[in-house]
Design a protein around this motif. Sequence first.
Motif, short mmCIF file in Angstrom:
data_model
loop_
_atom_site.label_atom_id
_atom_site.label_comp_id
_atom_site.label_asym_id
_atom_site.label_seq_id
_atom_site.Cartn_x
_atom_site.Cartn_y
_atom_site.Cartn_z
N ARG A 289 -6.00 1.47 5.28
CA ARG A 289 -6.81 0.33 4.85
C ARG A 289 -6.01 -0.97 5.06
O ARG A 289 -4.81 -1.00 4.87
CB ARG A 289 -7.18 0.46 3.38
CG ARG A 289 -8.20 -0.57 2.96
CD ARG A 289 -8.51 -0.47 1.49
NE ARG A 289 -9.29 0.71 1.18
CZ ARG A 289 -8.96 1.61 0.28
NH1 ARG A 289 -7.82 1.50 -0.35
NH2 ARG A 289 -9.73 2.63 0.03
N LYS A 290 -6.73 -2.01 5.46
CA LYS A 290 -6.05 -3.26 5.76
C LYS A 290 -5.62 -3.96 4.46
O LYS A 290 -6.42 -4.12 3.54
CB LYS A 290 -6.98 -4.18 6.56
CG LYS A 290 -6.27 -4.96 7.63
CD LYS A 290 -7.28 -5.59 8.59
CE LYS A 290 -6.68 -6.80 9.25
NZ LYS A 290 -6.82 -8.05 8.52
N GLU A 291 -4.38 -4.38 4.42
CA GLU A 291 -3.89 -5.10 3.24
C GLU A 291 -4.30 -6.57 3.31
O GLU A 291 -4.41 -7.13 4.39
CB GLU A 291 -2.36 -5.04 3.19
CG GLU A 291 -1.80 -3.79 2.59
CD GLU A 291 -0.31 -3.91 2.27
OE1 GLU A 291 0.27 -5.00 2.48
OE2 GLU A 291 0.26 -2.92 1.82
N MET B 257 -5.36 6.13 2.63
CA MET B 257 -5.18 4.90 1.87
C MET B 257 -4.38 3.88 2.67
O MET B 257 -4.64 2.70 2.63
CB MET B 257 -4.44 5.22 0.56
CG MET B 257 -5.15 4.68 -0.67
SD MET B 257 -4.27 5.14 -2.15
CE MET B 257 -5.12 6.64 -2.58
N SER B 258 -3.37 4.41 3.41
CA SER B 258 -2.47 3.48 4.09
C SER B 258 -3.11 2.86 5.33
O SER B 258 -2.59 1.90 5.86
CB SER B 258 -1.18 4.19 4.47
OG SER B 258 -1.50 5.36 5.18
N ASN C 55 0.71 3.94 -2.92
CA ASN C 55 0.38 5.29 -2.53
C ASN C 55 1.40 6.29 -3.09
O ASN C 55 1.05 7.38 -3.55
CB ASN C 55 0.32 5.38 -1.00
CG ASN C 55 -0.35 6.66 -0.54
OD1 ASN C 55 -1.38 7.05 -1.08
ND2 ASN C 55 0.27 7.33 0.43
N TRP D 297 -7.44 1.70 -8.87
CA TRP D 297 -7.26 1.42 -7.44
C TRP D 297 -8.53 1.77 -6.67
O TRP D 297 -9.04 0.96 -5.88
CB TRP D 297 -6.06 2.21 -6.93
CG TRP D 297 -5.83 2.09 -5.46
CD1 TRP D 297 -6.10 3.03 -4.51
CD2 TRP D 297 -5.26 0.97 -4.76
NE1 TRP D 297 -5.75 2.57 -3.27
CE2 TRP D 297 -5.23 1.31 -3.38
CE3 TRP D 297 -4.79 -0.29 -5.16
CZ2 TRP D 297 -4.74 0.44 -2.41
CZ3 TRP D 297 -4.31 -1.14 -4.18
CH2 TRP D 297 -4.27 -0.78 -2.83
N LEU E 266 -11.83 -9.50 1.90
CA LEU E 266 -11.35 -9.65 3.29
C LEU E 266 -12.50 -10.01 4.22
O LEU E 266 -12.36 -10.89 5.09
CB LEU E 266 -10.72 -8.34 3.77
CG LEU E 266 -9.21 -8.18 3.63
CD1 LEU E 266 -8.77 -6.89 4.30
CD2 LEU E 266 -8.46 -9.37 4.22
N ASP F 108 0.82 -1.21 0.00
CA ASP F 108 0.00 0.00 0.00
C ASP F 108 0.85 1.27 0.00
O ASP F 108 0.53 2.25 -0.66
CB ASP F 108 -0.94 0.01 1.21
CG ASP F 108 -2.18 -0.85 0.95
OD1 ASP F 108 -2.27 -1.45 -0.13
OD2 ASP F 108 -3.06 -0.90 1.84
#
Lengths: 333, 96
Positions: free
Chosen positions: B4-6, B1-2, A117, A308, A319, A113
């Motif tokens: 959010r769970k990967e 954005m970061s 980003n 995205w 998930l 991510d």
Amino acid sequence: MYTQAMDLPNPDGSPTLASVDSEAREAAFNDRAGRGEIVEARDWMPEAYRKTLVRQISQHAHSEIVGMLPEGNWVTRAPSLKRKTILLAKIQDEGGHGLYLYAAAETLGVSRDELLNALHTGKAKYSSIFNYPTLTWADIGVIGWLVDGAAIMNQVPLCRCSYGPYARAMVRICKEESFHQRQGFDLLLTMAKGTDAQRAMVQDAVNRWWWPVLMMFGPHDKDSQNSELSMKWGIKRITNDELRQQFVDATIPQGELLGVTFPDPELRWNEARGHYDFGPIDWTEFWNVVNGHGPLNRERLAARVAAWDEGAWVREAALAHAAKQAARERAAA
Amino acid sequence: MSDRKEWPLWEVFLRSKAGLDHKHCGSLHAADGAMALQMARDVYTRRQEGVSIWVVRADQIVASAPDDKAALFDPMADKIYRHPTFYELPDEVNHM
């Protein structure tokens, strides 16, 4: 999985215990890298080595997936089912190459991510070549022949790069890349045997792509700031100018086979050097494109960001589904 | 954005043909095992590179630490009697 602990410098700039220690470690590291030893994911490495690799590998990964866009432009308009399936397979490969490289970058302690980003916010770069448009079907052939040909020149030495996960990704990529270049040449050869209009289309595509392709090798060695350190560390084995010359030498005879000329009046064989001489590169254009002012920079980035954002619900739903399944399995056990 | 769970990270192992070991070939992110298997098939066997796939969650792998390399592996360096070539036998003893 492979997160690296980082020592933060003292606010007054005085050396930390770790930094004194790391000077000795760094010298030992440089020695080992200089001898051609391979560095693996969790081995100690200087912070600058790690940062250089993250920058280079992620840039490379971004280039692979942004590179899918100019080709995707032609999937629905490929002239036959055969060419369409070939093009789809090639684009699928590029997606795979992006994945191998992102995975290699992630072994250096950055998350996927974070990498994406950096691309989406314009902090990370990708190859300038993908900011040019694919105007005709011949462009698809020229991308395979010249763009992938130049990429192969760049990538083959990276198979011997000092960082193991990157080198292994490059081996896999190079194996697949050869198909990309050959299908491009095959496409152009078919057009070259066609009508006058088709031959003119091929020539026009070569004229438009030739200089941007030569720029893909990056600035001249004397202007390339990162090169020297990368050579010392074994990340880079051959300089930008050497690779560019190798590419020109290999490509000109292939162009003769296709019956095309190159848009460079200074291009000629130099018997004394044993190489082709070629004219000066317009570095103003190169830096313009790198800094976001190429023909399609905005469109390419917007397409990536849209893909995205529009995929966000899928990632979240997958998930949630996985969590629900896992809960059910636990309840049944 | 970061924030959010990967999707979790999975390591992929391929058996290239019957009779050979599974070998590590790469990694990918997937929401669960079934998806990891499907994606490993799409990404790592596009040219028939495998006949069997294992996917393992990366956070489930227990690995030795690079700093333990000397302690773990150096003791074997001087145990040359563990190799057949340590023993010089008369020529009359063929193929032992």
